[in-house]
Design a protein around this motif. Sequence first.
Motif, PDB file in Angstrom:
ATOM      1  N   THR A  63       0.835  -1.195   0.000  1.00 45.21           N
ATOM      2  CA  THR A  63       0.000   0.000   0.000  1.00 45.21           C
ATOM      3  C   THR A  63       0.871   1.247   0.000  1.00 45.21           C
ATOM      4  O   THR A  63       1.801   1.369   0.804  1.00 45.21           O
ATOM      5  CB  THR A  63      -0.917   0.000   1.237  1.00 45.21           C
ATOM      6  OG1 THR A  63      -1.673  -1.211   1.248  1.00 45.21           O
ATOM      7  CG2 THR A  63      -1.866   1.187   1.209  1.00 45.21           C
ATOM      8  N   HIS A 152      -2.724 -17.002  13.698  1.00 43.81           N
ATOM      9  CA  HIS A 152      -3.864 -16.691  12.839  1.00 43.81           C
ATOM     10  C   HIS A 152      -4.690 -17.951  12.647  1.00 43.81           C
ATOM     11  O   HIS A 152      -4.143 -19.030  12.346  1.00 43.81           O
ATOM     12  CB  HIS A 152      -3.399 -16.152  11.494  1.00 43.81           C
ATOM     13  CG  HIS A 152      -2.806 -14.785  11.601  1.00 43.81           C
ATOM     14  ND1 HIS A 152      -2.536 -14.008  10.507  1.00 43.81           N
ATOM     15  CD2 HIS A 152      -2.437 -14.043  12.676  1.00 43.81           C
ATOM     16  CE1 HIS A 152      -2.016 -12.854  10.897  1.00 43.81           C
ATOM     17  NE2 HIS A 152      -1.947 -12.866  12.212  1.00 43.81           N
ATOM     18  N   GLU A 154      -7.855 -19.755  10.654  1.00 45.40           N
ATOM     19  CA  GLU A 154      -8.639 -19.678   9.424  1.00 45.40           C
ATOM     20  C   GLU A 154      -9.560 -20.890   9.335  1.00 45.40           C
ATOM     21  O   GLU A 154      -9.153 -22.009   9.705  1.00 45.40           O
ATOM     22  CB  GLU A 154      -7.712 -19.644   8.203  1.00 45.40           C
ATOM     23  CG  GLU A 154      -6.776 -18.443   8.179  1.00 45.40           C
ATOM     24  CD  GLU A 154      -5.769 -18.527   7.034  1.00 45.40           C
ATOM     25  OE1 GLU A 154      -5.791 -19.564   6.328  1.00 45.40           O
ATOM     26  OE2 GLU A 154      -4.984 -17.590   6.869  1.00 45.40           O
ATOM     27  N   ILE A 282      -8.224  -2.230  15.504  1.00 41.01           N
ATOM     28  CA  ILE A 282      -7.915  -2.641  14.135  1.00 41.01           C
ATOM     29  C   ILE A 282      -6.765  -1.788  13.625  1.00 41.01           C
ATOM     30  O   ILE A 282      -6.793  -0.552  13.736  1.00 41.01           O
ATOM     31  CB  ILE A 282      -9.137  -2.509  13.213  1.00 41.01           C
ATOM     32  CG1 ILE A 282     -10.264  -3.402  13.703  1.00 41.01           C
ATOM     33  CG2 ILE A 282      -8.762  -2.858  11.778  1.00 41.01           C
ATOM     34  CD1 ILE A 282      -9.950  -4.878  13.669  1.00 41.01           C
ATOM     35  N   ASN A 285      -3.615  -0.500   8.457  1.00 45.86           N
ATOM     36  CA  ASN A 285      -3.404  -1.119   7.141  1.00 45.86           C
ATOM     37  C   ASN A 285      -4.510  -2.095   6.771  1.00 45.86           C
ATOM     38  O   ASN A 285      -4.485  -2.680   5.697  1.00 45.86           O
ATOM     39  CB  ASN A 285      -2.040  -1.823   7.101  1.00 45.86           C
ATOM     40  CG  ASN A 285      -1.900  -2.868   8.210  1.00 45.86           C
ATOM     41  OD1 ASN A 285      -2.818  -3.085   8.990  1.00 45.86           O
ATOM     42  ND2 ASN A 285      -0.734  -3.496   8.270  1.00 45.86           N
ATOM     43  N   HIS A 286      -5.492  -2.289   7.680  1.00 48.98           N
ATOM     44  CA  HIS A 286      -6.656  -3.109   7.359  1.00 48.98           C
ATOM     45  C   HIS A 286      -7.838  -2.262   6.913  1.00 48.98           C
ATOM     46  O   HIS A 286      -8.949  -2.761   6.784  1.00 48.98           O
ATOM     47  CB  HIS A 286      -7.064  -3.963   8.571  1.00 48.98           C
ATOM     48  CG  HIS A 286      -6.079  -5.054   8.872  1.00 48.98           C
ATOM     49  ND1 HIS A 286      -6.035  -5.708  10.082  1.00 48.98           N
ATOM     50  CD2 HIS A 286      -5.084  -5.590   8.122  1.00 48.98           C
ATOM     51  CE1 HIS A 286      -5.065  -6.616  10.067  1.00 48.98           C
ATOM     52  NE2 HIS A 286      -4.468  -6.544   8.881  1.00 48.98           N
ATOM     53  N   LEU A 287      -7.617  -0.952   6.712  1.00 51.54           N
ATOM     54  CA  LEU A 287      -8.664  -0.031   6.275  1.00 51.54           C
ATOM     55  C   LEU A 287      -8.521   0.242   4.782  1.00 51.54           C
ATOM     56  O   LEU A 287      -7.424   0.217   4.230  1.00 51.54           O
ATOM     57  CB  LEU A 287      -8.581   1.284   7.053  1.00 51.54           C
ATOM     58  CG  LEU A 287      -8.637   1.201   8.582  1.00 51.54           C
ATOM     59  CD1 LEU A 287      -8.421   2.575   9.191  1.00 51.54           C
ATOM     60  CD2 LEU A 287      -9.965   0.619   9.044  1.00 51.54           C
ATOM     61  N   SER A 288      -9.636   0.538   4.137  1.00 54.61           N
ATOM     62  CA  SER A 288      -9.619   0.895   2.711  1.00 54.61           C
ATOM     63  C   SER A 288     -10.658   1.971   2.454  1.00 54.61           C
ATOM     64  O   SER A 288     -11.681   2.044   3.148  1.00 54.61           O
ATOM     65  CB  SER A 288      -9.895  -0.331   1.831  1.00 54.61           C
ATOM     66  OG  SER A 288     -11.177  -0.863   2.094  1.00 54.61           O
ATOM     67  N   ALA A 325     -13.510  -1.710   6.740  1.00 54.26           N
ATOM     68  CA  ALA A 325     -12.540  -2.389   7.605  1.00 54.26           C
ATOM     69  C   ALA A 325     -12.973  -3.835   7.800  1.00 54.26           C
ATOM     70  O   ALA A 325     -14.168  -4.141   7.832  1.00 54.26           O
ATOM     71  CB  ALA A 325     -12.427  -1.684   8.946  1.00 54.26           C
ATOM     72  N   THR A 326     -11.987  -4.701   7.927  1.00 51.47           N
ATOM     73  CA  THR A 326     -12.241  -6.117   8.184  1.00 51.47           C
ATOM     74  C   THR A 326     -11.896  -6.420   9.642  1.00 51.47           C
ATOM     75  O   THR A 326     -10.759  -6.212  10.080  1.00 51.47           O
ATOM     76  CB  THR A 326     -11.391  -6.994   7.257  1.00 51.47           C
ATOM     77  OG1 THR A 326     -11.689  -6.666   5.896  1.00 51.47           O
ATOM     78  CG2 THR A 326     -11.692  -8.465   7.488  1.00 51.47           C
ATOM     79  N   THR A 327     -12.890  -6.906  10.418  1.00 50.12           N
ATOM     80  CA  THR A 327     -12.694  -7.282  11.815  1.00 50.12           C
ATOM     81  C   THR A 327     -12.723  -8.802  11.925  1.00 50.12           C
ATOM     82  O   THR A 327     -13.090  -9.492  10.966  1.00 50.12           O
ATOM     83  CB  THR A 327     -13.781  -6.667  12.705  1.00 50.12           C
ATOM     84  OG1 THR A 327     -15.020  -7.338  12.432  1.00 50.12           O
ATOM     85  CG2 THR A 327     -13.943  -5.184  12.425  1.00 50.12           C
ATOM     86  N   GLN A 331     -17.403  -7.606   8.272  1.00 45.83           N
ATOM     87  CA  GLN A 331     -16.920  -6.487   7.468  1.00 45.83           C
ATOM     88  C   GLN A 331     -17.700  -5.233   7.850  1.00 45.83           C
ATOM     89  O   GLN A 331     -18.932  -5.250   7.883  1.00 45.83           O
ATOM     90  CB  GLN A 331     -17.106  -6.783   5.973  1.00 45.83           C
ATOM     91  CG  GLN A 331     -16.623  -5.693   5.043  1.00 45.83           C
ATOM     92  CD  GLN A 331     -15.119  -5.731   4.850  1.00 45.83           C
ATOM     93  OE1 GLN A 331     -14.494  -6.726   5.171  1.00 45.83           O
ATOM     94  NE2 GLN A 331     -14.546  -4.664   4.325  1.00 45.83           N
TER      95      GLN A 331
END
Length: 752
Positions: A63, A152, A154, A282, A285-288, A325-327, A331
Amino acid sequence: KDTTLTILPNQHSNGILDFDSVSDSDIGQYVCRGQNQVDATEEIVTIEFTGSPPSIIILPKVTNGYLQIPYHSVQSIECLNQDHHTPVDISWRLADTNELDLTKSATLFPPNMPLEFQHSGKYLCIATNEYGSTSETITIDVQQIPQEISIHIEPSNIFSIDSDIRFNCMFPQAKAIWWSSINPHRRDKNPLTLRVQSKHINKKFVCNIKDMNGKLHKKTMSIQQYSQKELTAAISTNEVERSLSINSRKMKAYQIQIQLRTSRDDIKAGGTVELQCFVEGILPNHLSWSFQSSSLPSNTHVTNDGHLLIYNFEPANIGTYTCSATTPTKQLSNSIELQADDIFHNVKSSFSYQIYSSHTDYHAGGHIFIECISSDPSITKLWIKKEENSIKNITETYLFIDRISHNDIALYECLSSNEHNQSSINFNITRSNLRSHTFPFDNISNVHIEFLSSMNQMKLGGNILINCSSSDNTPVQWSLQRKIDGIIINDSYLNIPKFSTNHFDYYYCVNKNVRRLLVLSPSLFESTKEFNSRKRNVVKYNSSFIQIINGKYIGDNITLICRIGQDIPQGKVVWSNIPKYRKNFYVRGPRLEFRPFTLEHHNQYKCLIKSQQSNEILRTLSFNTYSNIYEQTDRKPKLNLTIDTSHLVDDGELRIICSTDNSNKYHQWRFDDQMPRSKNHYEVSTDNYTSIMVIPDFDFDVDTGKYECSTSNIFGITVSSINIDRQSIKSQEQPEQEQEQEQQQEQQQYEE
C-alpha cells in the motif's frame, strides 16, 4: 489503401475501421471518403508499427509503496516486466541520490541476505526498451519489531465440530517453527491443520519458535466450548484476546468512525481536505477507502495511519467517501458525504468554454458551436460580439455561427455574473486562425478537449470521437465516474461508436496537475439538434463550375472545388493535368488543396466530370491559376540594379550588381530577353544575396543592350532591368571621374 481504391465492407461500420490483428500487409496509407449530395471529402491516415515504454510492477505489492521489514530478516523484492514482447533492461538505484545503478537485475537484494537498518530508503526501479523508460518506486523501512508470537486462525476463530481449521503460527525473526501437543517429543509442521473433534476440547497445543539467536519462544492455545454446537480457540497471551471465554466474556462490538478533520469553512478550491477513519483494535493497514462506490480520484492519497487526503480540491471531488474495515467477526463500513451546499460557498467557480464542432469545420464557409461553461449553476451567461464601433448581444450560453464569413470575424466575449462576482472569457475569430483551421484555445486550463467528429453525429446512435491534449504535452487520460458499456478509450481518445441514453454522463480528462470536465447531457444534444435544423439549405448550382475559396493570392491556403450543377444529373470528379510537384498540394475528391499556394503550383488545372456508370467524360472544366491567383506585390522580393565602371579602364570589365532583400540566393540573368552569351559569366556572393554579372572585354558594339536580373519567393517574381549604352556608361563614369579628381586634390593638399 495506398494507390489502390478498395472498398472494405467487412472491416468498418459507422466510420470505424477495425483490425483484429495488425500484420505487415496492413501497414500503409488509408483514405476515408465521405460523400453526400453536395460533394465528397477525403482524409488520409497512416498506419505504422510503433510501441510503448515497458509496463512494470514491483513485488510484493504494498500500500502506497511502503514496505516495513523486520531487522535482520530476508525479503525478496522484484521488479517484473509485464510486457514480454520487447526486450527490456531493468536496473535499481536509490531514488534520493544520483548514484549509479545498485544492480541491473530484476531482484533488488541478493537471495538470503539479512536486511539491516542501512538498507532502509526509497528505491527506484527503471525499465527501458526501444520506445522509452518507465519507473516505479518502493520505500523500505527496516525496523526492530518486537519478538512476539501471533497465531492466525482460518477461516474463523469460532467453528463447529468436524470442521477443518488451520492454525498459522508467525514470528518476525524465526529460524524454526513447529507445533507440539501433550507429547512434547512429537512435532507437527506449521501451519497446524486439524479436523476438530470433541476429543480436542480443552486440549492444549503449543507453538514453538526458535529465533535467529537460538532463543526458544512458546505460546499455548487450547480449544474450548463456545456454545452448544460451536467451539473456539483460546490463546494464552497478554495481547488483545482472539478468543472468548464460555462464561464471562462476550463478543466485542467493533465500531468504525469517520471524522472530517478539515473545517468546512476552510474547504476551498485548490486546498487540501483531510478525512480520518479509525476502528478501535484494528490496525490502519486493514482499512480501505472508496469514492462513489468506485476507486478514489487521482488527486487523493491514503496515509499509513488511515487518513485520506484530497489535494487541489475541486467540485469534482464532491460526493460520498466510504471507509471499510475487516474485523475478526465481520466487514464494517461507514460513509461521509461532502455536499455541494456545504462547500460551494468556499469554492470559486471555474469559467471556461467548450467547442463542440470539429476544427475541420472551422473555416470560411464552415461553422462553429461553443458553450460557455461555469461550475456554478447560479451564474448567468451571455455572449456578446465586440467590433470596432459597436458591441451587441448575440445569445445566451451557446454561440453558434453557420457559414462563417468575413462579417463574423470579431472578438466574442462570454460574460458571467451572479450576486457574488463577475467574470468573462474571450473567443477571437481571425482570418489567420480560420485559414489554418486552428481554434484559439482558452488559457484557463492546461487541458483541452476537442471534438473530432462532426456536429451531425451528436445524436442518439451517432458516432462521437473526442481527443484530449495538454498544452505542455504531458500525458493525459480519461476518467469515468462509473463503468459505462459501449465506450472505447485509447490513450487520449474517447470514442462512443453508437451513442445511447446510457452515455449521458460526466467525463473527465486528467493530466498530472489538471482535471477537465466534459458533460454530455440531453440538453446539449437538443441544442445541437436545434442548431443543425437552423443551418441554411444546401445551395444548388445551375451549372457546373470550379470554385476558389479561402484565398486568392500567392502564399494563401487556397482550395479549388469542382462543383457539379443541375446541368449534370449525377457524376464523379477526377482532376487532371496535375503537376508532378506535389509538395504542399493535396487532392481530396473534388477538392484541390494548396497549403500554401506557391509559384510552383501555377498551372491550368482541369476537372473531368465523369459518368458514375460508364466512366464517360460528361464535362471538362478548366481553371487557369495565372489569371485567377495574384501576386502580393508588397511581399515580393525587392531588387536594386546598379552599374560598376571602376574596372572598365584598367581591366576592360564592366560589372552589373544585382542586390535583393530576399533569402533566395538564386538569381536569373537575361540579355536582350535571352540567356547571356557564352563569353559572359557572373559570380554570386552568398553573404548578402548579391549577384554580380562581369562582362569581360566590354565592347560597345557587342555588349550594349537590355540586362535583366530576376529572383523570387513564395509570393511572386521580381524583375529589374537596366539599359547599357554609351550614354549610361558616360553618366556613370562622370561621377567616378569627379570623385577621383577630388581624391587627387585631397592628396595634394595633404602633401603640401
